[in-house]
Design a protein around this motif. Sequence first.
Motif, PDB file in Angstrom:
ATOM      1  N   ASN A  64       0.815  -1.213   0.000  1.00 44.24           N
ATOM      2  CA  ASN A  64       0.000   0.000   0.000  1.00 44.24           C
ATOM      3  C   ASN A  64       0.851   1.265   0.000  1.00 44.24           C
ATOM      4  O   ASN A  64       0.485   2.274  -0.604  1.00 44.24           O
ATOM      5  CB  ASN A  64      -0.976  -0.012   1.181  1.00 44.24           C
ATOM      6  CG  ASN A  64      -0.307  -0.106   2.540  1.00 44.24           C
ATOM      7  OD1 ASN A  64       0.919  -0.262   2.658  1.00 44.24           O
ATOM      8  ND2 ASN A  64      -1.105  -0.051   3.597  1.00 44.24           N
ATOM      9  N   ASN A  65       2.012   1.231   0.679  1.00 45.96           N
ATOM     10  CA  ASN A  65       2.795   2.452   0.865  1.00 45.96           C
ATOM     11  C   ASN A  65       3.915   2.634  -0.151  1.00 45.96           C
ATOM     12  O   ASN A  65       4.699   3.575  -0.036  1.00 45.96           O
ATOM     13  CB  ASN A  65       3.380   2.494   2.281  1.00 45.96           C
ATOM     14  CG  ASN A  65       4.349   1.354   2.551  1.00 45.96           C
ATOM     15  OD1 ASN A  65       4.267   0.295   1.928  1.00 45.96           O
ATOM     16  ND2 ASN A  65       5.245   1.547   3.498  1.00 45.96           N
ATOM     17  N   ALA A  98      -0.095  -4.575   3.817  1.00 44.90           N
ATOM     18  CA  ALA A  98      -0.453  -3.478   4.715  1.00 44.90           C
ATOM     19  C   ALA A  98       0.197  -3.756   6.061  1.00 44.90           C
ATOM     20  O   ALA A  98       0.248  -4.906   6.503  1.00 44.90           O
ATOM     21  CB  ALA A  98      -1.966  -3.356   4.864  1.00 44.90           C
ATOM     22  N   MET A 102       0.057   4.395   6.517  1.00 43.17           N
ATOM     23  CA  MET A 102      -0.522   4.677   5.208  1.00 43.17           C
ATOM     24  C   MET A 102      -1.381   5.936   5.220  1.00 43.17           C
ATOM     25  O   MET A 102      -1.419   6.666   4.247  1.00 43.17           O
ATOM     26  CB  MET A 102      -1.337   3.473   4.733  1.00 43.17           C
ATOM     27  CG  MET A 102      -1.843   3.584   3.319  1.00 43.17           C
ATOM     28  SD  MET A 102      -0.497   3.810   2.134  1.00 43.17           S
ATOM     29  CE  MET A 102      -1.419   4.240   0.669  1.00 43.17           C
ATOM     30  N   ASP A 109      -2.309   2.323  10.375  1.00 45.76           N
ATOM     31  CA  ASP A 109      -0.989   1.728  10.599  1.00 45.76           C
ATOM     32  C   ASP A 109      -1.156   0.435  11.397  1.00 45.76           C
ATOM     33  O   ASP A 109      -2.220   0.171  11.976  1.00 45.76           O
ATOM     34  CB  ASP A 109      -0.108   2.727  11.368  1.00 45.76           C
ATOM     35  CG  ASP A 109       1.383   2.425  11.255  1.00 45.76           C
ATOM     36  OD1 ASP A 109       1.742   1.370  10.696  1.00 45.76           O
ATOM     37  OD2 ASP A 109       2.189   3.237  11.733  1.00 45.76           O
ATOM     38  N   TYR A 115      -7.610  -1.639  10.107  1.00 40.95           N
ATOM     39  CA  TYR A 115      -6.587  -1.131   9.196  1.00 40.95           C
ATOM     40  C   TYR A 115      -6.344  -2.086   8.030  1.00 40.95           C
ATOM     41  O   TYR A 115      -6.324  -1.676   6.859  1.00 40.95           O
ATOM     42  CB  TYR A 115      -5.287  -0.880   9.954  1.00 40.95           C
ATOM     43  CG  TYR A 115      -4.097  -0.630   9.056  1.00 40.95           C
ATOM     44  CD1 TYR A 115      -4.123   0.390   8.102  1.00 40.95           C
ATOM     45  CD2 TYR A 115      -2.948  -1.408   9.147  1.00 40.95           C
ATOM     46  CE1 TYR A 115      -3.030   0.619   7.277  1.00 40.95           C
ATOM     47  CE2 TYR A 115      -1.861  -1.183   8.328  1.00 40.95           C
ATOM     48  CZ  TYR A 115      -1.906  -0.175   7.386  1.00 40.95           C
ATOM     49  OH  TYR A 115      -0.826   0.052   6.566  1.00 40.95           O
ATOM     50  N   LEU A 116      -6.137  -3.373   8.321  1.00 36.63           N
ATOM     51  CA  LEU A 116      -5.762  -4.303   7.267  1.00 36.63           C
ATOM     52  C   LEU A 116      -6.851  -4.418   6.195  1.00 36.63           C
ATOM     53  O   LEU A 116      -6.571  -4.360   4.996  1.00 36.63           O
ATOM     54  CB  LEU A 116      -5.458  -5.680   7.867  1.00 36.63           C
ATOM     55  CG  LEU A 116      -4.207  -5.749   8.750  1.00 36.63           C
ATOM     56  CD1 LEU A 116      -4.059  -7.140   9.353  1.00 36.63           C
ATOM     57  CD2 LEU A 116      -2.957  -5.380   7.977  1.00 36.63           C
ATOM     58  N   SER A 119      -7.285  -1.081   4.297  1.00 39.84           N
ATOM     59  CA  SER A 119      -6.179  -0.878   3.373  1.00 39.84           C
ATOM     60  C   SER A 119      -6.339  -1.748   2.138  1.00 39.84           C
ATOM     61  O   SER A 119      -6.072  -1.302   1.008  1.00 39.84           O
ATOM     62  CB  SER A 119      -4.845  -1.195   4.060  1.00 39.84           C
ATOM     63  OG  SER A 119      -3.782  -1.044   3.144  1.00 39.84           O
ATOM     64  N   SER A 123      -6.323  -0.627  -1.719  1.00 40.25           N
ATOM     65  CA  SER A 123      -5.382  -1.185  -2.690  1.00 40.25           C
ATOM     66  C   SER A 123      -6.107  -1.711  -3.918  1.00 40.25           C
ATOM     67  O   SER A 123      -5.666  -1.497  -5.058  1.00 40.25           O
ATOM     68  CB  SER A 123      -4.557  -2.308  -2.045  1.00 40.25           C
ATOM     69  OG  SER A 123      -3.663  -1.797  -1.080  1.00 40.25           O
ATOM     70  N   HIS A 138       2.423  -6.756   6.601  1.00 32.95           N
ATOM     71  CA  HIS A 138       3.740  -6.302   6.195  1.00 32.95           C
ATOM     72  C   HIS A 138       4.785  -6.372   7.312  1.00 32.95           C
ATOM     73  O   HIS A 138       5.985  -6.482   7.043  1.00 32.95           O
ATOM     74  CB  HIS A 138       3.621  -4.855   5.676  1.00 32.95           C
ATOM     75  CG  HIS A 138       4.677  -4.455   4.708  1.00 32.95           C
ATOM     76  ND1 HIS A 138       4.578  -3.340   3.913  1.00 32.95           N
ATOM     77  CD2 HIS A 138       5.869  -4.997   4.396  1.00 32.95           C
ATOM     78  CE1 HIS A 138       5.649  -3.213   3.167  1.00 32.95           C
ATOM     79  NE2 HIS A 138       6.460  -4.204   3.439  1.00 32.95           N
TER      80      HIS A 138
END
Length: 333
Positions: A64-65, A98, A102, A109, A115-116, A119, A123, A138
């Motif tokens: 993602n980042n 992820a 982000m 984060d 979050y997951l 994200s 994506s 990640h």
Amino acid sequence: MPFAADPARYDSMPYRRAGRSGLVLPPLSLGLWQNFGATRSFETQRAIVLRAFDAGITHFDLANNYGPPPGAAEETFGRILATDLQAYRDEIVVSTKAGYLMWPGPYGDHGSRKYLLSSLEQSLKRLGLDYVDVFYHHRPDLETPLEESMGALTTAVEQGKALYPAISNYDAARTTAAAELLAAAGTPLLLHQPRYSLFDRTPERDVFGAVERAGAAAIVFSPLAQGMLTDRYLDGVPEGSRALTSAFLHESDLSEDVLATVRSLNDIAAGRGQSLAQLALQWVLRNPVVVSAIIGASSVAQLEQNLGALDGPELAPDVLDAIDAVLADRRRP
């Protein structure tokens, strides 16, 4: 002109099975970590991706980042998918991740379910896909229960938004625990992505063993140690090199002792008719737990040189002994 893939693209690539799964991967995968952001030429990026696919590289590794800015690499790859590779979607393995920062606030984060899964949705939009083939956590998050993070990966698979779960940067104990949770949920761990190179053999201590016991495979990043294991720094640090511009490699990393090791390894490679990068890639791929090494490329020429690692002469015991001797000298005070 519409892209038409090389009909011979699968003729010479020696695909490897990922652990005990049904999936095979090319020994070299293309990573979009540092060369596919908004600051790079789209035509160059497109040329690299399409040449990789024509060479039989079917796996493209994102997160993602990746950028800069964050999200840009997924947007770039999504654009190439839409304009050139849409007809080949079922021949391609797309991975994303992820786990790092982000977006602002407490939900952008780490490893929470919110979050997951949020994200992953973002994506998919950037990539223009209904699903990714592999979705990674990640990095480990020691403040979130592992059950929650692995549960989010399982949900992604159950919802059809990812086909396989994976992890990155986990230690051995946490790898084993994650694999057990995923197996119990019926979504077995496919891949673990650690850093691994001639200059960082840490996974050999216990991570590779944990991966193998889980029935998974390792796919390694930074196999060229951010460019240190190439011919770029044989004569010092040139102007404009990554060591002067990257957040992940610094001029101080290239001490005279390190450069002496690089030159000794280059001598071994030259004696085999290889570049240092080709030797370094062949060396990480010698490990039976390693299904693939993720390579970056800033040009088609660089990609072509790295592909040459697959044609290198066998790493005979005397060559491995010579490499170990050079590395042992590096570790001596």
